[in-house]
Design a protein around this motif. Sequence first.
Motif, mmCIF file in Angstrom:
data_model
loop_
_atom_site.group_PDB
_atom_site.id
_atom_site.type_symbol
_atom_site.label_atom_id
_atom_site.label_comp_id
_atom_site.label_asym_id
_atom_site.label_seq_id
_atom_site.Cartn_x
_atom_site.Cartn_y
_atom_site.Cartn_z
ATOM 1 N N GLN A 148 0.774 -1.188 -0.026
ATOM 2 C CA GLN A 148 0.008 0.000 -0.040
ATOM 3 C C GLN A 148 0.802 1.189 0.013
ATOM 4 O O GLN A 148 0.944 1.946 0.954
ATOM 5 C CB GLN A 148 -0.880 -0.021 1.087
ATOM 6 N N VAL A 149 1.379 1.563 -1.036
ATOM 7 C CA VAL A 149 2.695 2.496 -1.150
ATOM 8 C C VAL A 149 2.274 3.092 -2.582
ATOM 9 O O VAL A 149 2.148 2.255 -3.631
ATOM 10 C CB VAL A 149 3.888 1.900 -1.134
ATOM 11 N N ILE A 150 2.451 4.334 -2.580
ATOM 12 C CA ILE A 150 2.558 4.963 -3.995
ATOM 13 C C ILE A 150 3.838 5.596 -3.975
ATOM 14 O O ILE A 150 4.420 6.391 -3.144
ATOM 15 C CB ILE A 150 1.413 6.196 -4.144
ATOM 16 N N ALA A 151 4.813 5.456 -5.074
ATOM 17 C CA ALA A 151 6.221 5.967 -5.172
ATOM 18 C C ALA A 151 5.930 7.096 -6.297
ATOM 19 O O ALA A 151 5.604 6.850 -7.171
ATOM 20 C CB ALA A 151 6.970 4.750 -5.617
ATOM 21 N N ILE A 152 6.644 8.192 -5.868
ATOM 22 C CA ILE A 152 6.701 9.337 -6.605
ATOM 23 C C ILE A 152 8.148 9.719 -6.711
ATOM 24 O O ILE A 152 8.827 10.072 -5.817
ATOM 25 C CB ILE A 152 5.895 10.544 -6.299
ATOM 26 N N ASP A 153 8.874 9.196 -7.949
ATOM 27 C CA ASP A 153 10.301 9.723 -8.106
ATOM 28 C C ASP A 153 10.621 10.751 -9.211
ATOM 29 O O ASP A 153 9.531 10.917 -10.033
ATOM 30 C CB ASP A 153 11.168 8.579 -8.690
ATOM 31 N N GLY A 154 11.589 11.275 -9.259
ATOM 32 C CA GLY A 154 11.948 12.160 -10.432
ATOM 33 C C GLY A 154 13.273 13.263 -9.944
ATOM 34 O O GLY A 154 13.503 12.973 -8.752
ATOM 35 N N GLY A 180 11.067 10.597 -3.855
ATOM 36 C CA GLY A 180 12.500 10.374 -3.767
ATOM 37 C C GLY A 180 13.212 10.415 -4.901
ATOM 38 O O GLY A 180 12.590 10.924 -6.215
ATOM 39 N N ARG A 181 14.187 9.527 -5.067
ATOM 40 C CA ARG A 181 14.866 8.918 -6.552
ATOM 41 C C ARG A 181 14.876 7.664 -6.844
ATOM 42 O O ARG A 181 14.922 7.186 -7.778
ATOM 43 C CB ARG A 181 16.329 9.485 -6.332
ATOM 44 N N ASP A 182 14.639 6.734 -5.734
ATOM 45 C CA ASP A 182 14.894 5.436 -6.040
ATOM 46 C C ASP A 182 13.599 4.529 -5.217
ATOM 47 O O ASP A 182 13.755 3.473 -4.798
ATOM 48 C CB ASP A 182 16.033 4.801 -5.374
ATOM 49 N N VAL A 196 14.033 0.625 -5.889
ATOM 50 C CA VAL A 196 14.846 0.019 -4.816
ATOM 51 C C VAL A 196 13.918 -0.055 -3.398
ATOM 52 O O VAL A 196 13.812 -1.187 -2.832
ATOM 53 C CB VAL A 196 16.013 0.864 -4.373
ATOM 54 N N VAL A 197 13.258 1.096 -2.938
ATOM 55 C CA VAL A 197 12.664 0.919 -1.689
ATOM 56 C C VAL A 197 11.468 0.049 -1.669
ATOM 57 O O VAL A 197 11.248 -0.949 -0.660
ATOM 58 C CB VAL A 197 12.396 2.328 -1.082
ATOM 59 N N PHE A 198 10.628 0.239 -2.585
ATOM 60 C CA PHE A 198 9.272 -0.257 -2.814
ATOM 61 C C PHE A 198 9.142 -0.766 -4.171
ATOM 62 O O PHE A 198 8.377 -0.411 -4.922
ATOM 63 C CB PHE A 198 8.123 0.534 -2.171
ATOM 64 N N PRO A 199 9.712 -1.833 -4.645
ATOM 65 C CA PRO A 199 9.718 -2.219 -6.173
ATOM 66 C C PRO A 199 8.231 -2.907 -6.085
ATOM 67 O O PRO A 199 7.911 -3.044 -7.535
ATOM 68 C CB PRO A 199 10.839 -3.159 -6.377
ATOM 69 N N ASP A 200 7.563 -3.122 -5.138
ATOM 70 C CA ASP A 200 6.244 -3.671 -5.406
ATOM 71 C C ASP A 200 5.033 -2.728 -5.052
ATOM 72 O O ASP A 200 3.944 -3.083 -4.534
ATOM 73 C CB ASP A 200 6.002 -4.999 -4.378
ATOM 74 N N ALA A 201 5.340 -1.497 -5.172
ATOM 75 C CA ALA A 201 4.461 -0.201 -4.845
ATOM 76 C C ALA A 201 3.207 -0.569 -5.602
ATOM 77 O O ALA A 201 3.293 -1.062 -6.855
ATOM 78 C CB ALA A 201 4.937 1.005 -4.955
ATOM 79 N N LEU A 202 1.938 -0.145 -5.152
ATOM 80 C CA LEU A 202 0.913 -0.174 -5.699
ATOM 81 C C LEU A 202 0.912 0.876 -6.986
ATOM 82 O O LEU A 202 0.410 0.196 -8.218
ATOM 83 C CB LEU A 202 -0.191 0.400 -4.903
ATOM 84 N N LEU A 203 1.432 1.803 -6.929
ATOM 85 C CA LEU A 203 1.652 2.772 -8.135
ATOM 86 C C LEU A 203 2.961 3.299 -8.204
ATOM 87 O O LEU A 203 3.457 4.039 -7.008
ATOM 88 C CB LEU A 203 0.411 3.769 -8.047
ATOM 89 N N LYS A 204 3.531 3.471 -9.247
ATOM 90 C CA LYS A 204 4.905 4.124 -9.264
ATOM 91 C C LYS A 204 4.932 5.222 -10.523
ATOM 92 O O LYS A 204 4.499 4.640 -11.525
ATOM 93 C CB LYS A 204 5.816 3.310 -9.886
ATOM 94 N N VAL A 205 5.150 6.290 -9.980
ATOM 95 C CA VAL A 205 5.178 7.680 -10.721
ATOM 96 C C VAL A 205 6.599 8.270 -11.103
ATOM 97 O O VAL A 205 7.171 8.357 -10.030
ATOM 98 C CB VAL A 205 4.068 8.588 -10.456
ATOM 99 N N PHE A 206 6.893 8.405 -12.174
ATOM 100 C CA PHE A 206 8.185 9.016 -12.511
ATOM 101 C C PHE A 206 7.935 10.470 -13.169
ATOM 102 O O PHE A 206 7.513 10.578 -14.184
ATOM 103 C CB PHE A 206 9.070 8.285 -13.386
#
Length: 217
Positions: free
Chosen positions: A4-10, A123-125, A129-139
């Motif tokens: 249950q994580v949304i990752a926002i990198d860039g 963040g950046r990773d 790296v931190v949550f490769p199985d995140a619900l949603l990954k945005v770059f």
Amino acid sequence: PITQVIAIDGPSGVGKSTVAKAVANHLGWTYLDTGATYRAVTLAWLEADSDPSLLEQPTWLQNLGVDFQAGDILLGTRRVNKAIREPEVTANASFVSAQAAVRTYLTELQRQIARKRPCILDGRDIGTVVFPDALLKVFLTADDAVRAKRRWYQIGGDQANQTLDEVLTALQERDRKDSSRTLAPLKPAKDAWTLETNTLSQEEVIDRIECEARRRF
Ligand code: C5P
């Protein structure tokens, strides 16, 4: 299992924190600023006379007590929200965050915090790296000039103590270091959704991410 994580990198200055904070608010999730954790270690290291060997010592890192509490970033009991935004911290954060022991310590800390409740991390990773199985990954991306201008207006534009050109150079330098390091370099995850924001308002970016997140619940 999906986390249950949304990752926002860039890259720097693309608007990750503003967007992540707003989406977290709308969804009732917790926002976790991972850049702040790297900045906190950088601040502590500068205050310890920038001794490079400290960054290889897991006990020194653990004793710093980096944590979040009610939206504040802490070094032990000390709130460092303001101090971590100083230009000297910004300029040194890329060096500090390229060190293996620092990344090991902070990656584990970020995972521990985010496993307790649904979180949006920027963040950046995060997606790689931190949550490769995140619900949603945005770059999130935007051209250098666009990001520099946004950052420059944010610090006061004509009233700022840096010129637009200086902001652009510092931002490019930081991106170069963050993208070229060996450990957890800045790059989109294979399954990330890349959102180019040159001509999008912040509201539009927030809306799109929120819609996409709701579709996946
Ligand atoms: O996001 P922010 O600009 O506050 O991050 C400061 C620095 O921390 C970045 O330039 C980068 O070197 C580092 N960082 C990182 N990994 C993250 C977040 C930030 O290496 N997940």
